[in-house]
Design an enzyme around this catalytic site. Structure first.
Site, mmCIF file in Angstrom:
data_model
loop_
_atom_site.group_PDB
_atom_site.id
_atom_site.type_symbol
_atom_site.label_atom_id
_atom_site.label_comp_id
_atom_site.label_asym_id
_atom_site.label_seq_id
_atom_site.Cartn_x
_atom_site.Cartn_y
_atom_site.Cartn_z
ATOM 1 N N CYS A 117 0.813 -1.232 0.000
ATOM 2 C CA CYS A 117 0.000 0.000 0.000
ATOM 3 C C CYS A 117 0.836 1.266 0.000
ATOM 4 O O CYS A 117 0.316 2.352 -0.263
ATOM 5 C CB CYS A 117 -0.944 0.018 1.191
ATOM 6 S SG CYS A 117 -2.109 -1.323 1.171
ATOM 7 N N HIS A 258 -3.306 7.280 3.080
ATOM 8 C CA HIS A 258 -3.719 5.977 2.559
ATOM 9 C C HIS A 258 -5.103 5.673 3.132
ATOM 10 O O HIS A 258 -5.327 5.774 4.342
ATOM 11 C CB HIS A 258 -2.701 4.919 2.979
ATOM 12 C CG HIS A 258 -3.106 3.532 2.609
ATOM 13 N ND1 HIS A 258 -3.663 3.234 1.381
ATOM 14 C CD2 HIS A 258 -3.058 2.365 3.297
ATOM 15 C CE1 HIS A 258 -3.931 1.939 1.341
ATOM 16 N NE2 HIS A 258 -3.582 1.391 2.481
ATOM 17 N N ASN A 288 -10.069 0.135 0.614
ATOM 18 C CA ASN A 288 -8.609 0.213 0.500
ATOM 19 C C ASN A 288 -8.187 -0.317 -0.875
ATOM 20 O O ASN A 288 -8.339 -1.506 -1.147
ATOM 21 C CB ASN A 288 -7.994 -0.626 1.634
ATOM 22 C CG ASN A 288 -6.492 -0.656 1.607
ATOM 23 O OD1 ASN A 288 -5.866 -0.195 0.655
ATOM 24 N ND2 ASN A 288 -5.900 -1.208 2.651
#
Ligand code: ACO
Length: 332
Positions: A117, A258, A288
């Site tokens: 990520c 994020h 996500n």
């Protein structure tokens, strides 16, 4: 002899999200969960899921095309393509090579970068260094993921979190002394692999009928430990980059974090002392999307007018590895 660095900036942004929306209520029809549980624990309402033939490289190419359009840069002027992804079309060649071909670019270099990520922040720093050196004129930096392929749709503790999509930026030489790229700070703790990983498909557990049977080709996560680590490393990384540039948290106009979990972001905000209204959020609609999460949010923040010219923008990420990173830009 001191080296002269070329000043750089982000000259364009773009993003792409698949049309198919998967709501929490729909998920609750296949696993033992509820909209209420997912929303209160994560802030996610729905996520996008790629259609059957829609590959990571397709989403990446579309986001890239849109970012080139906003940058107003011709395809022939891009000489570097970096795609941050955990879900490439195939182990090789790189998704970046496929994107280069799909967009008809004459790149000097194209490669993938894998930092889960945090991949987009890592890719941004890599491209920034290459353009700053003067060796490359413009770089296309893309974060793209088709996480629906590696999510275990029988595991309610992970399948509710992730989605598909792509975001992109163009990095160019900067001619405005009042704005532009300031820098990044990256970090990694390789002792924490077990917190978040996909064990199968590499040389440790090559694909076999056993590995498939044992569900080794899906994301495995220790959610609580990841949560605690995420808050700690994102705070540390954000403070490091601000301090490095002699700046303080109250000078940040917009944080693009994020988009993993609203509670992680709220805890980060309170630790940094930055009010939540300075954080750009879209995780309610996308969940996500790993390396695509920050560039999609950045593009939406720019297009909606949330990020204004001259504003200090902080991007901060964490992910499997563990990896983390933050970057600062004075928006052009
Ligand atoms: N629906 C209903 N119940 C659930 C679900 C679900 N989808 N998932 C788990 N539960 C249950 C558990 O089984 C457990 O039940 P029990 O108490 O009977 O054992 C209970 O809910 C609590 O589970 P926890 O895992 O302790 O729940 P928590 O409050 O920690 O929330 C969550 C879980 C949302 C995953 C949280 O830990 C989190 O967000 N962690 C960070 C994850 C993350 O950000 N990952 C992405 C990393 S980035 C990258 O690189 C991919």
């Amino acid at each position: 002899m001191t080296q002269e660095f070329v000043p750089i900036t982000i000259s364009g942004t773009g993003s792409y999200a698949p049309k198919r929306i998967l709501t929490n209520a729909e998920l609750a029809e296949s696993v033992d969960t509820s909209d209420e549980w997912i929303f209160t624990r994560t802030g996610i309402r729905e996520r996008r899921i790629a259609t059957d033939g829609e590959l990571t490289s397709d989403m990446a190419a579309e986001a890239g095309r849109r970012s080139l359009e906003t940058a107003g840069i011709a395809r022939g002027e891009i000489d570097l393509v970096i795609v941050a992804t955990t879900t490439p079309d195939m182990p090789f060649p790189s998704t970046a090579c496929l994107v280069q071909h799909k967009l008809g670019l004459n790149s000097l270099a194209a490669f993938d970068l894998q930092a889960a990520c945090s991949g987009f922040i890592y890719a941004l720093e890599t491209a920034a260094g290459m353009v700053r050196s003067g060796a490359y004129r413009n770089a296309l930096v893309i974060g793209a993921e088709r996480l629906s392929t590696i999510v275990d749709w029988q595991d309610r503790s992970t399948c509710v979190l992730f989605g598909d999509g792509a975001g992109a930026v163009v990095i160019s030489r900067n001619h405005d002394p009042k704005s532009g790229w300031l820098g990044a700070k990256l970090g990694c703790d390789g002792s924490a692999v077990e917190l978040l990983h996909l064990p199968g498909g590499g040389c440790q557990i090559p694909a076999s009928s056993d590995s498939v049977e044992e569900r080794q080709h899906f994301i495995k996560m220790k959610g609580r430990e990841v949560f605690k680590a995420a808050v700690r490393v994102m705070e540390q990384s954000a403070l490091q980059i601000l301090e490095h540039h002699g700046l303080t948290a109250d000078q940040v106009g917009c944080v693009v974090p994020h988009q993993a979990n609203l509670r992680i972001i709220e805890t980060l905000a309170s630790r940094l002392g930055i009010p939540m209204d300075r954080f750009f959020l879209n995780l309610d609609r996308y969940g996500n999307t790993s390396a695509a999460s920050i560039p999609i949010a950045l593009d939406e923040a720019v297009r909606s007018g949330r990020i204004k010219s001259g504003e200090l923008v902080l991007m901060v990420a964490f992910g499997g590895g563990l990896t983390w990173g933050s970057s600062l830009i004075r928006w052009p």
